[in-house]
Design an enzyme around this catalytic site. Structure first.
Site, PDB file in Angstrom:
ATOM      1  N   ASN A 178       0.798  -1.221   0.000  1.00  0.00           N
ATOM      2  CA  ASN A 178       0.000   0.000   0.000  1.00  0.00           C
ATOM      3  C   ASN A 178       0.837   1.281   0.000  1.00  0.00           C
ATOM      4  O   ASN A 178       0.334   2.344  -0.330  1.00  0.00           O
ATOM      5  CB  ASN A 178      -0.961   0.013   1.201  1.00  0.00           C
ATOM      6  CG  ASN A 178      -0.301  -0.397   2.484  1.00  0.00           C
ATOM      7  OD1 ASN A 178       0.327  -1.457   2.566  1.00  0.00           O
ATOM      8  ND2 ASN A 178      -0.390   0.425   3.501  1.00  0.00           N
ATOM      9  N   GLN A 206      -5.220  -3.884  -2.022  1.00  0.00           N
ATOM     10  CA  GLN A 206      -4.776  -2.847  -2.961  1.00  0.00           C
ATOM     11  C   GLN A 206      -4.883  -3.288  -4.425  1.00  0.00           C
ATOM     12  O   GLN A 206      -4.749  -2.458  -5.323  1.00  0.00           O
ATOM     13  CB  GLN A 206      -3.321  -2.446  -2.660  1.00  0.00           C
ATOM     14  CG  GLN A 206      -3.146  -1.682  -1.358  1.00  0.00           C
ATOM     15  CD  GLN A 206      -3.688  -0.261  -1.403  1.00  0.00           C
ATOM     16  OE1 GLN A 206      -3.834   0.337  -2.468  1.00  0.00           O
ATOM     17  NE2 GLN A 206      -4.023   0.286  -0.248  1.00  0.00           N
ATOM     18  N   SER A 226     -11.403  -5.464  -0.189  1.00  0.00           N
ATOM     19  CA  SER A 226     -12.142  -4.425   0.527  1.00  0.00           C
ATOM     20  C   SER A 226     -12.909  -3.546  -0.461  1.00  0.00           C
ATOM     21  O   SER A 226     -12.510  -3.391  -1.614  1.00  0.00           O
ATOM     22  CB  SER A 226     -11.130  -3.585   1.310  1.00  0.00           C
ATOM     23  OG  SER A 226     -11.762  -2.503   1.936  1.00  0.00           O
ATOM     24  N   HIS A 228     -13.656  -0.111  -0.155  1.00  0.00           N
ATOM     25  CA  HIS A 228     -13.397   1.333  -0.290  1.00  0.00           C
ATOM     26  C   HIS A 228     -12.135   1.680  -1.070  1.00  0.00           C
ATOM     27  O   HIS A 228     -11.785   2.850  -1.200  1.00  0.00           O
ATOM     28  CB  HIS A 228     -13.400   2.015   1.086  1.00  0.00           C
ATOM     29  CG  HIS A 228     -12.232   1.725   1.969  1.00  0.00           C
ATOM     30  ND1 HIS A 228     -11.234   2.649   2.187  1.00  0.00           N
ATOM     31  CD2 HIS A 228     -11.908   0.646   2.700  1.00  0.00           C
ATOM     32  CE1 HIS A 228     -10.354   2.142   3.027  1.00  0.00           C
ATOM     33  NE2 HIS A 228     -10.734   0.920   3.349  1.00  0.00           N
ATOM     34  N   THR A 264     -26.203 -10.526  10.924  1.00  0.00           N
ATOM     35  CA  THR A 264     -27.115 -10.239   9.814  1.00  0.00           C
ATOM     36  C   THR A 264     -26.362  -9.515   8.700  1.00  0.00           C
ATOM     37  O   THR A 264     -25.675  -8.534   8.951  1.00  0.00           O
ATOM     38  CB  THR A 264     -28.311  -9.385  10.308  1.00  0.00           C
ATOM     39  OG1 THR A 264     -28.907 -10.085  11.405  1.00  0.00           O
ATOM     40  CG2 THR A 264     -29.330  -9.142   9.205  1.00  0.00           C
ATOM     41  N   CYS A 352      -3.211   4.735   7.747  1.00  0.00           N
ATOM     42  CA  CYS A 352      -3.378   4.224   9.106  1.00  0.00           C
ATOM     43  C   CYS A 352      -2.232   4.644  10.001  1.00  0.00           C
ATOM     44  O   CYS A 352      -2.345   4.610  11.204  1.00  0.00           O
ATOM     45  CB  CYS A 352      -3.469   2.706   9.087  1.00  0.00           C
ATOM     46  SG  CYS A 352      -4.331   2.109   7.671  1.00  0.00           S
TER      47      CYS A 352
HETATM   48  N1  PLP Z   1      -4.603  -4.287   3.722  1.00  0.00           N
HETATM   49  C1  PLP Z   1      -4.109  -3.306   2.961  1.00  0.00           C
HETATM   50  C2  PLP Z   1      -2.948  -3.615   2.042  1.00  0.00           C
HETATM   51  C3  PLP Z   1      -4.646  -2.019   2.990  1.00  0.00           C
HETATM   52  O1  PLP Z   1      -4.138  -1.061   2.221  1.00  0.00           O
HETATM   53  C4  PLP Z   1      -5.741  -1.774   3.862  1.00  0.00           C
HETATM   54  C5  PLP Z   1      -6.315  -0.417   3.976  1.00  0.00           C
HETATM   55  O2  PLP Z   1      -5.632   0.581   3.918  1.00  0.00           O
HETATM   56  C6  PLP Z   1      -6.252  -2.832   4.633  1.00  0.00           C
HETATM   57  C7  PLP Z   1      -5.652  -4.076   4.537  1.00  0.00           C
HETATM   58  C8  PLP Z   1      -7.400  -2.649   5.544  1.00  0.00           C
HETATM   59  O3  PLP Z   1      -8.611  -2.635   4.815  1.00  0.00           O
HETATM   60  P1  PLP Z   1      -9.929  -1.972   5.427  1.00  0.00           P
HETATM   61  O4  PLP Z   1      -9.655  -0.507   5.528  1.00  0.00           O
HETATM   62  O5  PLP Z   1     -11.003  -2.316   4.463  1.00  0.00           O
HETATM   63  O6  PLP Z   1     -10.155  -2.599   6.762  1.00  0.00           O
END
Ligand code: PLP
Length: 418
Positions: A178, A206, A226, A228, A264, A352
């Site tokens: 990422n 990613q 994921s 988003h 649910t 993060c």
């Molecule tokens: N793994 C990677 C490589 C990510 O870039 C991210 C989010 O930044 C995640 C896991 C976590 O995903 P989520 O935000 O959907 O919990």
């Protein structure tokens, strides 16, 4: 705002630009280059979500009409995700996102295969959603091997081979990083692990719908994704679990998702995830080509225009939209704030961890000096971005670095010209 039209690159702009730009509701004149952190949500996705909230409010476990309609939406979404990654729908479990998918993969396999062994192999540059569960498992007595990476962020499959013991039950290596976008040799790793009969998980958060993620081609048994990062909603994701792979659930309750993830089902978000995936997957090759061209132009121009700048990560084996630079004598956070004042969103680290004052652990693991890691900037391009936006960014970046270097004591010692 976007005055600097570059005619040379106008030809590269294809229909997606206009199409997507018209679709995404941009903050007025704000330019978004932080797609690795999250993406805007497509209007079609919002429409789909709203449709579900208003019409398909039933509980998918109930046998009546509203329940059956909700179940239909759920199973269609499952089928969509399965088709995109080359799986069967029974192999898809919906979760609350990439973090939960990663946690389920690691805790679920560790628990289910604990009689077989207690050794797990991963890499030093995994996302915290993988590293943190493994730190916890380490405290519980599991042995974790953290494979190093080279200067471009690649793990060496030979290192992996050498680390395997008769107690190894799981390998978890991310598909693409990422921070620097490095795409790992997942296929090669998959072939090694298949021969040794070791379960293979990849965090594809990613890469899903950003590059090809076919589970059989990659040779993975578990794959996290994921919503988003693909113009879908936050708080929803999925995990692929290959048929025959035992996994211990870690959320217990009503037994939804074939007992693998109770609760649910969040029908609107799941439908939104599937809609986003479907739209992203259409003409993916063309979109990749377009983004790659923009990324390569950006990299070339940054390195040409700005002195004491370098690209972090491999020049081409990286996510199509990812460019990560280090600039000497400037600090990443200061660049982000100054660029924000120009109406541009970029990142100085991962979403993060950028609020912490530590340099990116990925960059440090790649052997990049703390000074260069602090001076790093991640620019992640999306399908809706344009060359005009990149040109505007380049202008603003030049100004930003000039200004910041003017007031940098380190720079005054060396007096570089930009
Ligand atoms: N793994 C990677 C490589 C990510 O870039 C991210 C989010 O930044 C995640 C896991 C976590 O995903 P989520 O935000 O959907 O919990």
């Amino acid at each position: 705002m976007l005055k600097n039209n570059n005619d040379n690159h106008k030809n590269h702009e294809n229909n997606y630009n206009n199409e997507l730009n018209n679709k995404i509701i941009n903050h007025k004149n704000y330019i978004y280059f932080d797609h690795a952190a999250t993406t805007p949500v497509l209007p079609e996705v919002v429409e789909e979500i709203n449709k579900c909230f208003l019409n398909y409010y039933g509980n998918a476990s109930e046998p009546h009409y509203p329940g059956k309609k909700a179940k239909e939406i759920l199973e269609n979404a499952r089928q969509t995700i399965a088709e995109i990654i080359g799986a069967t729908s029974a192999e898809i479990v919906f979760t609350s996102g990439g973090t939960e998918s990663d946690n389920l993969a690691l805790f679920g396999i560790a628990e289910a295969y604990k009689k077989k062994g207690n050794h797990i192999i991963t890499s030093v540059i995994e996302h915290p959603a993988v590293i943190m569960p493994l730190k916890y498992l380490e405290k519980k007595g599991y042995k974790i091997t953290y494979l190093p990476v080279d200067g471009n962020g690649f793990i060496d499959p030979d290192d992996l081979k050498k680390s395997i013991t008769d107690k190894t039950i799981l390998v978890s290596i991310m598909h693409a990083n990422n921070i620097v976008g490095t795409i790992q040799p997942i296929k090669e790793i998959g072939a090694i692990l298949k021969e040794k009969n070791i379960i293979f998980h990849t965090d594809a958060v990613q890469t899903f719908c950003n590059i090809k993620t076919n589970v059989d081609e990659l040779g993975v048994d578990l794959l996290s994704l994921s919503g988003h990062k693909i113009y879908g909603p936050k708080g929803v994701g999925a995990i692929y679990i290959r048929k025959g792979t035992r996994i211990m659930p870690h959320i217990f309750g009503g037994g939804q998702e074939h007992g693998r993830r109770s609760g649910t089902e969040n029908i609107p978000s799941i439908a939104g995830l599937a809609k986003a995936a479907q739209i992203n997957f259409q003409n993916l090759e063309d979109k990749i080509m377009k983004i790659t061209k923009m990324r390569d132009y950006l990299i070339e121009e940054v390195l040409k225009r700005i002195s004491d700048a370098k690209l972090n990560g491999h020049p081409s084996i990286r996510l199509p939209g990812n460019a990560n630079f280090s600039f000497k004598y400037v600090e990443g956070e200061a660049m982000v704030l100054r660029l924000d004042s120009f109406g541009i969103a970029v990142s100085s680290g991962s979403a993060c961890s950028s609020s912490s004052m530590k340099p990116s652990s990925t960059l440090v693991a790649m052997g990049i000096s703390p000074q260069d890691a602090f001076g790093s900037l991640r620019v992640t391009i999306g399908f809706e971005n344009t060359f005009d936006e990149i040109n505007y960014f380049l202008e603003c970046l030049e100004k930003t670095i000039k200004e910041l270097r003017k007031i940098s004591p380190l720079c005054n010692l060396k007096n570089p010209t930009i």
